[in-house]
Scaffold this motif. Sequence first.
Motif, PDB file in Angstrom:
ATOM      1  N   ILE A 116      60.276  68.279   4.751  1.00 21.32           N
ATOM      2  CA  ILE A 116      60.082  67.085   4.328  1.00 21.32           C
ATOM      3  C   ILE A 116      61.467  66.395   3.874  1.00 21.32           C
ATOM      4  CG2 ILE A 116      59.147  65.480   2.660  1.00 21.32           C
ATOM      5  CD1 ILE A 116      56.722  67.571   2.483  1.00 21.32           C
ATOM      6  N   GLY A 117      61.694  65.350   4.318  1.00 22.65           N
ATOM      7  CA  GLY A 117      62.891  64.530   4.274  1.00 22.65           C
ATOM      8  C   GLY A 117      62.650  63.123   3.726  1.00 22.65           C
ATOM      9  N   MET A 118      63.329  62.892   2.555  1.00 22.85           N
ATOM     10  CA  MET A 118      63.095  61.483   1.811  1.00 22.85           C
ATOM     11  C   MET A 118      64.249  60.683   1.736  1.00 22.85           C
ATOM     12  SD  MET A 118      60.799  63.077  -1.472  1.00 22.85           S
ATOM     13  CE  MET A 118      62.254  64.086  -2.120  1.00 22.85           C
ATOM     14  N   ASP A 119      64.007  59.420   2.188  1.00 22.51           N
ATOM     15  CA  ASP A 119      65.132  58.491   2.324  1.00 22.51           C
ATOM     16  C   ASP A 119      64.980  57.548   1.113  1.00 22.51           C
ATOM     17  OD1 ASP A 119      67.355  57.025   2.557  1.00 22.51           O
ATOM     18  OD2 ASP A 119      67.100  56.322   4.606  1.00 22.51           O
ATOM     19  N   MET A 120      65.426  57.835   0.105  1.00 22.19           N
ATOM     20  CA  MET A 120      65.032  56.871  -1.142  1.00 22.19           C
ATOM     21  C   MET A 120      66.133  55.675  -1.497  1.00 22.19           C
ATOM     22  SD  MET A 120      63.707  60.156  -3.552  1.00 22.19           S
ATOM     23  CE  MET A 120      65.277  60.967  -3.197  1.00 22.19           C
ATOM     24  N   ARG A 121      67.144  55.677  -0.508  1.00 21.63           N
ATOM     25  CA  ARG A 121      68.075  54.794  -0.828  1.00 21.63           C
ATOM     26  C   ARG A 121      67.781  53.378  -1.159  1.00 21.63           C
ATOM     27  NH1 ARG A 121      71.757  55.889   4.446  1.00 21.63           N
ATOM     28  NH2 ARG A 121      69.677  56.113   5.294  1.00 21.63           N
ATOM     29  N   SER A 122      66.699  52.820  -0.333  1.00 23.16           N
ATOM     30  CA  SER A 122      66.409  51.344  -0.791  1.00 23.16           C
ATOM     31  C   SER A 122      65.520  51.320  -1.782  1.00 23.16           C
ATOM     32  CB  SER A 122      65.634  50.947   0.538  1.00 23.16           C
ATOM     33  OG  SER A 122      64.420  51.699   0.594  1.00 23.16           O
ATOM     34  N   GLN A 123      64.847  52.391  -2.387  1.00 21.76           N
ATOM     35  CA  GLN A 123      64.095  52.331  -3.499  1.00 21.76           C
ATOM     36  C   GLN A 123      64.751  52.766  -4.942  1.00 21.76           C
ATOM     37  OE1 GLN A 123      61.153  55.203  -2.730  1.00 21.76           O
ATOM     38  NE2 GLN A 123      60.090  53.750  -1.246  1.00 21.76           N
ATOM     39  N   ARG A 124      65.878  53.297  -4.851  1.00 24.12           N
ATOM     40  CA  ARG A 124      66.844  53.564  -5.960  1.00 24.12           C
ATOM     41  C   ARG A 124      67.236  52.408  -6.814  1.00 24.12           C
ATOM     42  NH1 ARG A 124      71.775  57.327  -5.008  1.00 24.12           N
ATOM     43  NH2 ARG A 124      70.536  57.090  -2.764  1.00 24.12           N
ATOM     44  N   LYS A 125      67.081  52.496  -8.158  1.00 25.16           N
ATOM     45  CA  LYS A 125      67.472  51.568  -8.887  1.00 25.16           C
ATOM     46  C   LYS A 125      68.270  52.451 -10.137  1.00 25.16           C
ATOM     47  CE  LYS A 125      65.207  48.222  -7.117  1.00 25.16           C
ATOM     48  NZ  LYS A 125      65.720  47.509  -6.135  1.00 25.16           N
ATOM     49  N   LYS A 126      69.349  51.570 -11.066  1.00 28.59           N
ATOM     50  CA  LYS A 126      69.740  52.090 -11.990  1.00 28.59           C
ATOM     51  C   LYS A 126      68.975  53.049 -12.961  1.00 28.59           C
ATOM     52  CE  LYS A 126      73.932  49.246 -11.935  1.00 28.59           C
ATOM     53  NZ  LYS A 126      74.771  48.348 -12.798  1.00 28.59           N
ATOM     54  N   ASP A 135      53.498  59.298  -5.749  1.00 29.76           N
ATOM     55  CA  ASP A 135      52.342  59.635  -5.354  1.00 29.76           C
ATOM     56  C   ASP A 135      52.162  59.977  -3.700  1.00 29.76           C
ATOM     57  OD1 ASP A 135      51.396  59.125  -7.869  1.00 29.76           O
ATOM     58  OD2 ASP A 135      50.970  57.155  -7.385  1.00 29.76           O
ATOM     59  N   LEU A 136      53.065  59.396  -2.914  1.00 31.29           N
ATOM     60  CA  LEU A 136      53.018  59.655  -1.326  1.00 31.29           C
ATOM     61  C   LEU A 136      53.556  60.971  -1.302  1.00 31.29           C
ATOM     62  CD1 LEU A 136      52.896  58.884   1.481  1.00 31.29           C
ATOM     63  CD2 LEU A 136      55.140  57.818   1.396  1.00 31.29           C
ATOM     64  N   LEU A 137      54.443  61.320  -1.885  1.00 28.39           N
ATOM     65  CA  LEU A 137      55.043  62.801  -1.775  1.00 28.39           C
ATOM     66  C   LEU A 137      54.189  64.029  -2.166  1.00 28.39           C
ATOM     67  CD1 LEU A 137      57.420  64.710  -1.061  1.00 28.39           C
ATOM     68  CD2 LEU A 137      58.087  64.368  -3.579  1.00 28.39           C
ATOM     69  N   LYS A 138      53.345  63.605  -3.184  1.00 32.89           N
ATOM     70  CA  LYS A 138      52.371  64.540  -3.644  1.00 32.89           C
ATOM     71  C   LYS A 138      51.306  64.700  -2.768  1.00 32.89           C
ATOM     72  CE  LYS A 138      49.100  65.868  -7.300  1.00 32.89           C
ATOM     73  NZ  LYS A 138      48.546  66.582  -6.426  1.00 32.89           N
ATOM     74  N   ARG A 139      50.658  63.343  -2.224  1.00 35.65           N
ATOM     75  CA  ARG A 139      49.748  63.538  -1.077  1.00 35.65           C
ATOM     76  C   ARG A 139      50.206  64.119   0.408  1.00 35.65           C
ATOM     77  NH1 ARG A 139      49.363  57.805  -2.560  1.00 35.65           N
ATOM     78  NH2 ARG A 139      50.108  57.283  -0.417  1.00 35.65           N
ATOM     79  N   THR A 140      51.458  64.032   0.344  1.00 37.21           N
ATOM     80  CA  THR A 140      51.918  64.470   1.656  1.00 37.21           C
ATOM     81  C   THR A 140      52.202  66.082   1.653  1.00 37.21           C
ATOM     82  OG1 THR A 140      53.322  62.704   2.391  1.00 37.21           O
ATOM     83  CG2 THR A 140      54.070  64.598   3.283  1.00 37.21           C
ATOM     84  N   VAL A 141      52.407  66.541   0.382  1.00 33.60           N
ATOM     85  CA  VAL A 141      52.500  67.987   0.176  1.00 33.60           C
ATOM     86  C   VAL A 141      50.966  68.404   0.227  1.00 33.60           C
ATOM     87  CG1 VAL A 141      53.438  69.528  -1.416  1.00 33.60           C
ATOM     88  CG2 VAL A 141      54.737  68.087  -0.971  1.00 33.60           C
ATOM     89  N   ASP A 142      50.127  67.971  -0.560  1.00 37.00           N
ATOM     90  CA  ASP A 142      48.703  68.225  -0.573  1.00 37.00           C
ATOM     91  C   ASP A 142      48.132  68.520   0.860  1.00 37.00           C
ATOM     92  OD1 ASP A 142      48.958  68.454  -3.389  1.00 37.00           O
ATOM     93  OD2 ASP A 142      47.978  66.832  -3.846  1.00 37.00           O
ATOM     94  N   SER A 143      48.648  67.666   1.690  1.00 29.10           N
ATOM     95  CA  SER A 143      48.040  67.475   3.011  1.00 29.10           C
ATOM     96  C   SER A 143      48.442  68.473   4.088  1.00 29.10           C
ATOM     97  CB  SER A 143      48.044  66.068   3.751  1.00 29.10           C
ATOM     98  OG  SER A 143      49.327  65.737   4.013  1.00 29.10           O
ATOM     99  N   LEU A 144      49.592  69.386   3.604  1.00 28.64           N
ATOM    100  CA  LEU A 144      50.131  70.277   4.546  1.00 28.64           C
ATOM    101  C   LEU A 144      49.043  71.389   5.120  1.00 28.64           C
ATOM    102  CD1 LEU A 144      53.438  70.636   2.907  1.00 28.64           C
ATOM    103  CD2 LEU A 144      53.054  69.612   5.145  1.00 28.64           C
ATOM    104  N   PRO A 145      49.169  71.827   6.166  1.00 25.53           N
ATOM    105  CA  PRO A 145      48.335  72.683   6.427  1.00 25.53           C
ATOM    106  C   PRO A 145      48.630  74.357   5.785  1.00 25.53           C
ATOM    107  CG  PRO A 145      49.866  72.647   8.216  1.00 25.53           C
ATOM    108  CD  PRO A 145      50.011  71.512   7.252  1.00 25.53           C
TER     109      PRO A 145
END
Length: 59
Positions: A8-18, A28-38
């Motif tokens: 799983i690759g996460m590109d968080m550059r546009s979401q990062r703040k100080k 939440d999206l990351l958790k849902r993604t991991v929970d939905s893995l086979p």
Amino acid sequence: MGPQVVIIGMDMRSQRKKDRIMPPATYDLLKRTVDSLPAGPQHLVVLSGIPLIFPKASL
């Protein structure tokens, strides 16, 4: 890497703040993604643009 490994690759550059690395919706999206893995894979590799450990470099 084979069927036993999920990457799983996460590109968080546009979401990062100080004051935050990721907004709650992305966590939440990351958790849902991991929970939905086979059920088959035995290993999960998470790629992040943010280092988990940042060693202090002496200059």
